[in-house]
Design an enzyme around this catalytic site. Sequence first.
Site, PDB file in Angstrom:
ATOM      1  N   ALA A 188     -11.477   5.384 -21.247  1.00 41.06           N
ATOM      2  CA  ALA A 188     -12.328   6.287 -20.452  1.00 41.06           C
ATOM      3  C   ALA A 188     -12.103   7.757 -20.809  1.00 41.06           C
ATOM      4  O   ALA A 188     -13.057   8.552 -20.833  1.00 41.06           O
ATOM      5  CB  ALA A 188     -12.050   6.062 -18.970  1.00 41.06           C
ATOM      6  N   THR A 225     -14.908  -0.790 -14.725  1.00 40.88           N
ATOM      7  CA  THR A 225     -14.891  -1.883 -13.755  1.00 40.88           C
ATOM      8  C   THR A 225     -15.215  -3.202 -14.456  1.00 40.88           C
ATOM      9  O   THR A 225     -16.049  -3.260 -15.349  1.00 40.88           O
ATOM     10  CB  THR A 225     -15.867  -1.626 -12.583  1.00 40.88           C
ATOM     11  OG1 THR A 225     -15.807  -2.727 -11.664  1.00 40.88           O
ATOM     12  CG2 THR A 225     -17.291  -1.411 -13.040  1.00 40.88           C
ATOM     13  N   CYS A 250      -5.427   4.967  20.849  1.00 36.88           N
ATOM     14  CA  CYS A 250      -5.276   3.969  21.933  1.00 36.88           C
ATOM     15  C   CYS A 250      -3.838   3.497  22.089  1.00 36.88           C
ATOM     16  O   CYS A 250      -3.555   2.671  22.955  1.00 36.88           O
ATOM     17  CB  CYS A 250      -6.186   2.765  21.647  1.00 36.88           C
ATOM     18  SG  CYS A 250      -5.575   1.680  20.340  1.00 36.88           S
ATOM     19  N   HIS A 287     -14.561   1.213  -0.941  1.00 38.47           N
ATOM     20  CA  HIS A 287     -13.428   0.364  -0.527  1.00 38.47           C
ATOM     21  C   HIS A 287     -12.402   1.135   0.287  1.00 38.47           C
ATOM     22  O   HIS A 287     -11.265   0.691   0.438  1.00 38.47           O
ATOM     23  CB  HIS A 287     -12.747  -0.248  -1.772  1.00 38.47           C
ATOM     24  CG  HIS A 287     -13.605  -1.309  -2.400  1.00 38.47           C
ATOM     25  ND1 HIS A 287     -13.353  -1.818  -3.656  1.00 38.47           N
ATOM     26  CD2 HIS A 287     -14.724  -1.952  -1.966  1.00 38.47           C
ATOM     27  CE1 HIS A 287     -14.267  -2.722  -3.951  1.00 38.47           C
ATOM     28  NE2 HIS A 287     -15.111  -2.814  -2.942  1.00 38.47           N
ATOM     29  N   GLU A 291     -13.365  -2.784 -22.617  1.00 42.94           N
ATOM     30  CA  GLU A 291     -13.913  -3.986 -23.276  1.00 42.94           C
ATOM     31  C   GLU A 291     -15.129  -4.414 -22.472  1.00 42.94           C
ATOM     32  O   GLU A 291     -15.298  -4.012 -21.328  1.00 42.94           O
ATOM     33  CB  GLU A 291     -12.852  -5.093 -23.289  1.00 42.94           C
ATOM     34  CG  GLU A 291     -12.408  -5.480 -21.908  1.00 42.94           C
ATOM     35  CD  GLU A 291     -11.033  -6.143 -21.872  1.00 42.94           C
ATOM     36  OE1 GLU A 291     -10.277  -6.040 -22.850  1.00 42.94           O
ATOM     37  OE2 GLU A 291     -10.720  -6.743 -20.836  1.00 42.94           O
ATOM     38  N   TYR A 312       0.820  -1.220   0.000  1.00 44.68           N
ATOM     39  CA  TYR A 312       0.000   0.000   0.000  1.00 44.68           C
ATOM     40  C   TYR A 312       0.853   1.270   0.000  1.00 44.68           C
ATOM     41  O   TYR A 312       0.473   2.288  -0.570  1.00 44.68           O
ATOM     42  CB  TYR A 312      -0.994  -0.012   1.180  1.00 44.68           C
ATOM     43  CG  TYR A 312      -2.123  -0.968   0.909  1.00 44.68           C
ATOM     44  CD1 TYR A 312      -2.098  -2.269   1.408  1.00 44.68           C
ATOM     45  CD2 TYR A 312      -3.171  -0.612   0.056  1.00 44.68           C
ATOM     46  CE1 TYR A 312      -3.108  -3.169   1.100  1.00 44.68           C
ATOM     47  CE2 TYR A 312      -4.185  -1.510  -0.251  1.00 44.68           C
ATOM     48  CZ  TYR A 312      -4.145  -2.790   0.271  1.00 44.68           C
ATOM     49  OH  TYR A 312      -5.139  -3.686  -0.052  1.00 44.68           O
ATOM     50  N   CYS A 353      -1.423   3.592  17.292  1.00 42.07           N
ATOM     51  CA  CYS A 353      -2.681   4.308  17.027  1.00 42.07           C
ATOM     52  C   CYS A 353      -2.662   5.611  17.843  1.00 42.07           C
ATOM     53  O   CYS A 353      -2.354   5.572  19.050  1.00 42.07           O
ATOM     54  CB  CYS A 353      -3.851   3.436  17.471  1.00 42.07           C
ATOM     55  SG  CYS A 353      -5.408   4.335  17.620  1.00 42.07           S
TER      56      CYS A 353
HETATM   57  N1  APR Z   1     -10.611   2.968 -19.962  1.00 39.61           N
HETATM   58  C1  APR Z   1     -11.734   2.294 -19.590  1.00 39.61           C
HETATM   59  N2  APR Z   1     -11.724   1.069 -19.022  1.00 39.61           N
HETATM   60  C2  APR Z   1     -10.510   0.502 -18.808  1.00 39.61           C
HETATM   61  C3  APR Z   1      -9.300   1.144 -19.151  1.00 39.61           C
HETATM   62  C4  APR Z   1      -9.388   2.430 -19.753  1.00 39.61           C
HETATM   63  N3  APR Z   1      -8.294   3.106 -20.133  1.00 39.61           N
HETATM   64  N4  APR Z   1      -8.278   0.312 -18.817  1.00 39.61           N
HETATM   65  C5  APR Z   1      -8.832  -0.794 -18.275  1.00 39.61           C
HETATM   66  N5  APR Z   1     -10.168  -0.683 -18.278  1.00 39.61           N
HETATM   67  C6  APR Z   1     -11.162  -1.643 -17.776  1.00 39.61           C
HETATM   68  C7  APR Z   1     -10.757  -3.085 -17.954  1.00 39.61           C
HETATM   69  O1  APR Z   1     -11.220  -3.563 -19.214  1.00 39.61           O
HETATM   70  C8  APR Z   1     -11.498  -3.774 -16.789  1.00 39.61           C
HETATM   71  O2  APR Z   1     -12.792  -4.201 -17.201  1.00 39.61           O
HETATM   72  O3  APR Z   1     -11.270  -1.437 -16.386  1.00 39.61           O
HETATM   73  C9  APR Z   1     -11.644  -2.671 -15.752  1.00 39.61           C
HETATM   74  C10 APR Z   1     -10.756  -2.872 -14.546  1.00 39.61           C
HETATM   75  O4  APR Z   1     -11.185  -4.047 -13.897  1.00 39.61           O
HETATM   76  P1  APR Z   1     -10.417  -4.526 -12.573  1.00 39.61           P
HETATM   77  O5  APR Z   1      -8.951  -4.480 -12.800  1.00 39.61           O
HETATM   78  O6  APR Z   1     -11.057  -5.812 -12.150  1.00 39.61           O
HETATM   79  O7  APR Z   1     -10.746  -3.386 -11.508  1.00 39.61           O
HETATM   80  P2  APR Z   1     -12.091  -3.168 -10.704  1.00 39.61           P
HETATM   81  O8  APR Z   1     -13.281  -3.602 -11.492  1.00 39.61           O
HETATM   82  O9  APR Z   1     -12.068  -1.762 -10.209  1.00 39.61           O
HETATM   83  O10 APR Z   1     -11.907  -4.154  -9.438  1.00 39.61           O
HETATM   84  C11 APR Z   1     -12.890  -4.067  -8.432  1.00 39.61           C
HETATM   85  O11 APR Z   1     -11.613  -5.598  -7.080  1.00 39.61           O
HETATM   86  O12 APR Z   1      -9.627  -6.361  -6.259  1.00 39.61           O
HETATM   87  C12 APR Z   1     -10.720  -5.599  -5.972  1.00 39.61           C
HETATM   88  O13 APR Z   1     -10.707  -3.876  -4.409  1.00 39.61           O
HETATM   89  C13 APR Z   1     -10.337  -4.173  -5.709  1.00 39.61           C
HETATM   90  O14 APR Z   1     -11.682  -2.216  -6.078  1.00 39.61           O
HETATM   91  C14 APR Z   1     -11.153  -3.375  -6.709  1.00 39.61           C
HETATM   92  C15 APR Z   1     -12.255  -4.347  -7.094  1.00 39.61           C
END
Ligand code: APR
Length: 231
Positions: free
Chosen positions: A216, A173, A136, A106, A200, A53, A133
Amino acid sequence: MEKIVILTGAGISAESGLGTFRDEGGLWAQHRIEDVATPEGFARDPALVHRFYNARRVQAAEAQPNAAHDALARLQRDWPSEVVIITQNVDNLHEAGGAQGVIHMHGTLAGALCAACGHRWTAPPEMAVGEPCPACAAPTARPDVVWFGEMPYHMDAIYDHLAGASIFAAIGTSGQVYPAAAFVHEAMMSGARTVELNLEPSTGASSFDEVILGPATEAVPRWVDQILSSQ
Ligand code: APR
């Protein structure tokens, strides 16, 4: 006037240089979830988790919001009704791009949490094992992010927003992590029109009324322009 509810994921920050999780070479190809994103992993090796992190916190602090973050802030400013942004991301790029009232389901890299008493404070750029902390004094400071097996934050508020949504958009996502992956169904039950904007088709793409494919930084500003001109 129509309330817009937006869910974002790692894809909206990808063009700001922050890694996604499940794309080729993503964070979950480099690290085991059970080691760095579970309470058990933290208990087993807190130094490894802090290193993971700390690296992401330093990287996020150097990242800039992109045209997609900026466009959502513009939508909040120019849309006559409420626009709620719910993010799975732990970076602060929505806020840096001018968005207001962002709901971090999250948690955030900026937050620290005491695993003993639940006290929250602003995390230093680099957290160390055994950091006391401030409330505490227990040596149990952890990143204030939600790990697998833990309840996401603000869920009551999120379901209230989804119940009142006229438009629901999921941006960047993969739709593989619940409960966020089911938000589209909650919104549909409220009669919302649903749209996915992604590089995609996500796992849940077929649940959406509309799927807009593309990076995006191109698709989100174009979608915002289309929404604002539809008023
Ligand atoms: N523009 C738009 N979409 C994009 C781009 C971009 N430039 N680059 C990647 N993506 C898309 C990918 O195609 C994918 O579908 O973003 C998505 C990212 O998916 P993940 O990597 O699974 O991320 P996310 O969906 O945010 O994961 C959800 O999973 O591990 C946990 O806590 C973590 O918050 C996270 C959660």
